[in-house]
Design a protein around this motif. Structure first.
Motif, PDB file in Angstrom:
ATOM      1  N   PRO A  55       0.809  -1.031   0.025  1.00 26.84           N
ATOM      2  CA  PRO A  55      -0.111  -0.039   0.078  1.00 26.84           C
ATOM      3  C   PRO A  55       0.914   1.157   0.130  1.00 26.84           C
ATOM      4  O   PRO A  55       2.149   1.158   0.493  1.00 26.84           O
ATOM      5  N   ALA A  56       0.515   2.333  -0.456  1.00 24.97           N
ATOM      6  CA  ALA A  56       1.000   3.547  -0.418  1.00 24.97           C
ATOM      7  C   ALA A  56       1.554   4.062   0.874  1.00 24.97           C
ATOM      8  O   ALA A  56       2.625   4.704   1.094  1.00 24.97           O
ATOM      9  N   ILE A  57       0.568   3.863   1.843  1.00 27.66           N
ATOM     10  CA  ILE A  57       0.857   4.336   3.291  1.00 27.66           C
ATOM     11  C   ILE A  57       0.462   2.964   4.151  1.00 27.66           C
ATOM     12  O   ILE A  57      -0.825   2.780   4.156  1.00 27.66           O
ATOM     13  N   VAL A  62       0.278   5.439   9.216  1.00 29.44           N
ATOM     14  CA  VAL A  62      -1.124   6.323   9.339  1.00 29.44           C
ATOM     15  C   VAL A  62      -0.993   7.019  10.494  1.00 29.44           C
ATOM     16  O   VAL A  62      -1.535   8.110  10.757  1.00 29.44           O
ATOM     17  N   LEU A  63      -0.451   6.364  11.733  1.00 31.42           N
ATOM     18  CA  LEU A  63      -0.504   7.076  12.888  1.00 31.42           C
ATOM     19  C   LEU A  63       0.172   8.329  13.027  1.00 31.42           C
ATOM     20  O   LEU A  63      -0.223   9.074  14.050  1.00 31.42           O
ATOM     21  N   ASP A  64       1.202   8.511  12.183  1.00 25.09           N
ATOM     22  CA  ASP A  64       1.819   9.815  12.214  1.00 25.09           C
ATOM     23  C   ASP A  64       0.962  10.824  11.704  1.00 25.09           C
ATOM     24  O   ASP A  64       1.436  12.053  11.799  1.00 25.09           O
ATOM     25  N   PRO A  78      -6.853   7.459  16.736  1.00 23.00           N
ATOM     26  CA  PRO A  78      -6.907   6.236  17.619  1.00 23.00           C
ATOM     27  C   PRO A  78      -6.729   5.071  16.548  1.00 23.00           C
ATOM     28  O   PRO A  78      -7.019   4.979  15.473  1.00 23.00           O
ATOM     29  N   PRO A  79      -5.660   4.407  16.829  1.00 25.21           N
ATOM     30  CA  PRO A  79      -4.993   3.143  16.093  1.00 25.21           C
ATOM     31  C   PRO A  79      -6.293   2.117  15.725  1.00 25.21           C
ATOM     32  O   PRO A  79      -6.301   1.601  14.631  1.00 25.21           O
ATOM     33  N   GLU A  80      -7.333   2.190  16.753  1.00 24.02           N
ATOM     34  CA  GLU A  80      -7.968   1.207  16.427  1.00 24.02           C
ATOM     35  C   GLU A  80      -9.015   1.378  14.960  1.00 24.02           C
ATOM     36  O   GLU A  80      -9.716   0.439  14.698  1.00 24.02           O
ATOM     37  N   ILE A  81      -9.173   2.560  14.718  1.00 26.13           N
ATOM     38  CA  ILE A  81     -10.065   2.937  13.404  1.00 26.13           C
ATOM     39  C   ILE A  81      -9.244   2.870  12.152  1.00 26.13           C
ATOM     40  O   ILE A  81      -9.732   3.047  11.038  1.00 26.13           O
ATOM     41  N   ILE A  82      -7.706   2.714  12.195  1.00 21.48           N
ATOM     42  CA  ILE A  82      -7.194   2.614  10.887  1.00 21.48           C
ATOM     43  C   ILE A  82      -7.034   1.343  10.402  1.00 21.48           C
ATOM     44  O   ILE A  82      -7.094   0.197  11.048  1.00 21.48           O
ATOM     45  N   LYS A  83      -7.541   1.030   9.024  1.00 18.25           N
ATOM     46  CA  LYS A  83      -7.408  -0.011   8.261  1.00 18.25           C
ATOM     47  C   LYS A  83      -6.134  -0.963   8.386  1.00 18.25           C
ATOM     48  O   LYS A  83      -5.179  -0.263   7.926  1.00 18.25           O
ATOM     49  N   PRO A  84      -6.270  -2.196   8.862  1.00 21.02           N
ATOM     50  CA  PRO A  84      -5.463  -2.966   9.085  1.00 21.02           C
ATOM     51  C   PRO A  84      -4.436  -3.176   7.321  1.00 21.02           C
ATOM     52  O   PRO A  84      -5.091  -3.201   6.380  1.00 21.02           O
ATOM     53  N   GLY A  85      -3.022  -2.839   7.296  1.00 20.88           N
ATOM     54  CA  GLY A  85      -2.390  -2.837   6.165  1.00 20.88           C
ATOM     55  C   GLY A  85      -2.119  -1.700   5.535  1.00 20.88           C
ATOM     56  O   GLY A  85      -1.288  -1.452   4.984  1.00 20.88           O
ATOM     57  N   ALA A  95     -11.508   8.495   2.873  1.00 20.38           N
ATOM     58  CA  ALA A  95     -12.987   7.559   2.813  1.00 20.38           C
ATOM     59  C   ALA A  95     -13.364   6.903   3.926  1.00 20.38           C
ATOM     60  O   ALA A  95     -14.343   6.709   4.572  1.00 20.38           O
ATOM     61  N   ASP A  96     -12.079   6.138   4.602  1.00 19.85           N
ATOM     62  CA  ASP A  96     -12.242   5.259   5.424  1.00 19.85           C
ATOM     63  C   ASP A  96     -12.160   6.026   6.970  1.00 19.85           C
ATOM     64  O   ASP A  96     -13.059   5.949   7.936  1.00 19.85           O
TER      65      ASP A  96
END
Length: 123
Positions: A55-57, A62-64, A78-85, A95-96
């Motif tokens: 993936p690009a990022i 993404v946490l940054d 929150p790390p919990e809302i970031i799409k794994p991968g 969009a996510d």
């Protein structure tokens, strides 16, 4: 005074364009850092590039983007809302994450509170 859910939704809506602009700028800078290190004269076989397979990022990077959410929304990402991968594009990330951030902002999604540095125990 605690704001109602509707007031929080309105406040979030007023900040969305600034949030999206900040995330787009952050994403462009992150991707540029990756692309800038790839030699244009590097051989490209018919199998494609290893860089094209990822993936690009990724989700850890993404946490940054929490610098953007702290500035605009005054909250951590929150790390919990970031799409794994991770995300293949900035549009994919926005969009996510943005709808999930709204749900966290108004209290529809509960996330774990992080310990402050003062509360963390020494290793």
């Amino acid at each position: 005074m605690n704001a109602s859910r509707e007031e929080l939704k309105e406040l979030f809506a007023s900040k969305v364009s600034t949030l999206v602009a900040g995330l787009e700028t952050w994403f462009e800078q992150e991707v540029e850092a990756i692309d800038g290190s790839v030699e244009t004269s590097a051989p490209a076989g018919s199998g494609g590039s290893i860089i094209g397979m990822r993936p690009a990022i990724d989700s850890k990077r993404v946490l940054d983007a929490r610098a953007v959410t702290k500035k605009v929304l005054e909250m951590d990402l929150p790390p919990e809302i970031i799409k794994p991968g991770g995300y293949d594009s900035c549009a994919d990330m926005i969009a996510d994450i943005v709808p999930k951030l709204e749900k966290v902002f108004v209290g529809d999604i509960k996330v774990k509170k992080r310990k402050s540095e003062r509360e963390m125990e020494p290793a």
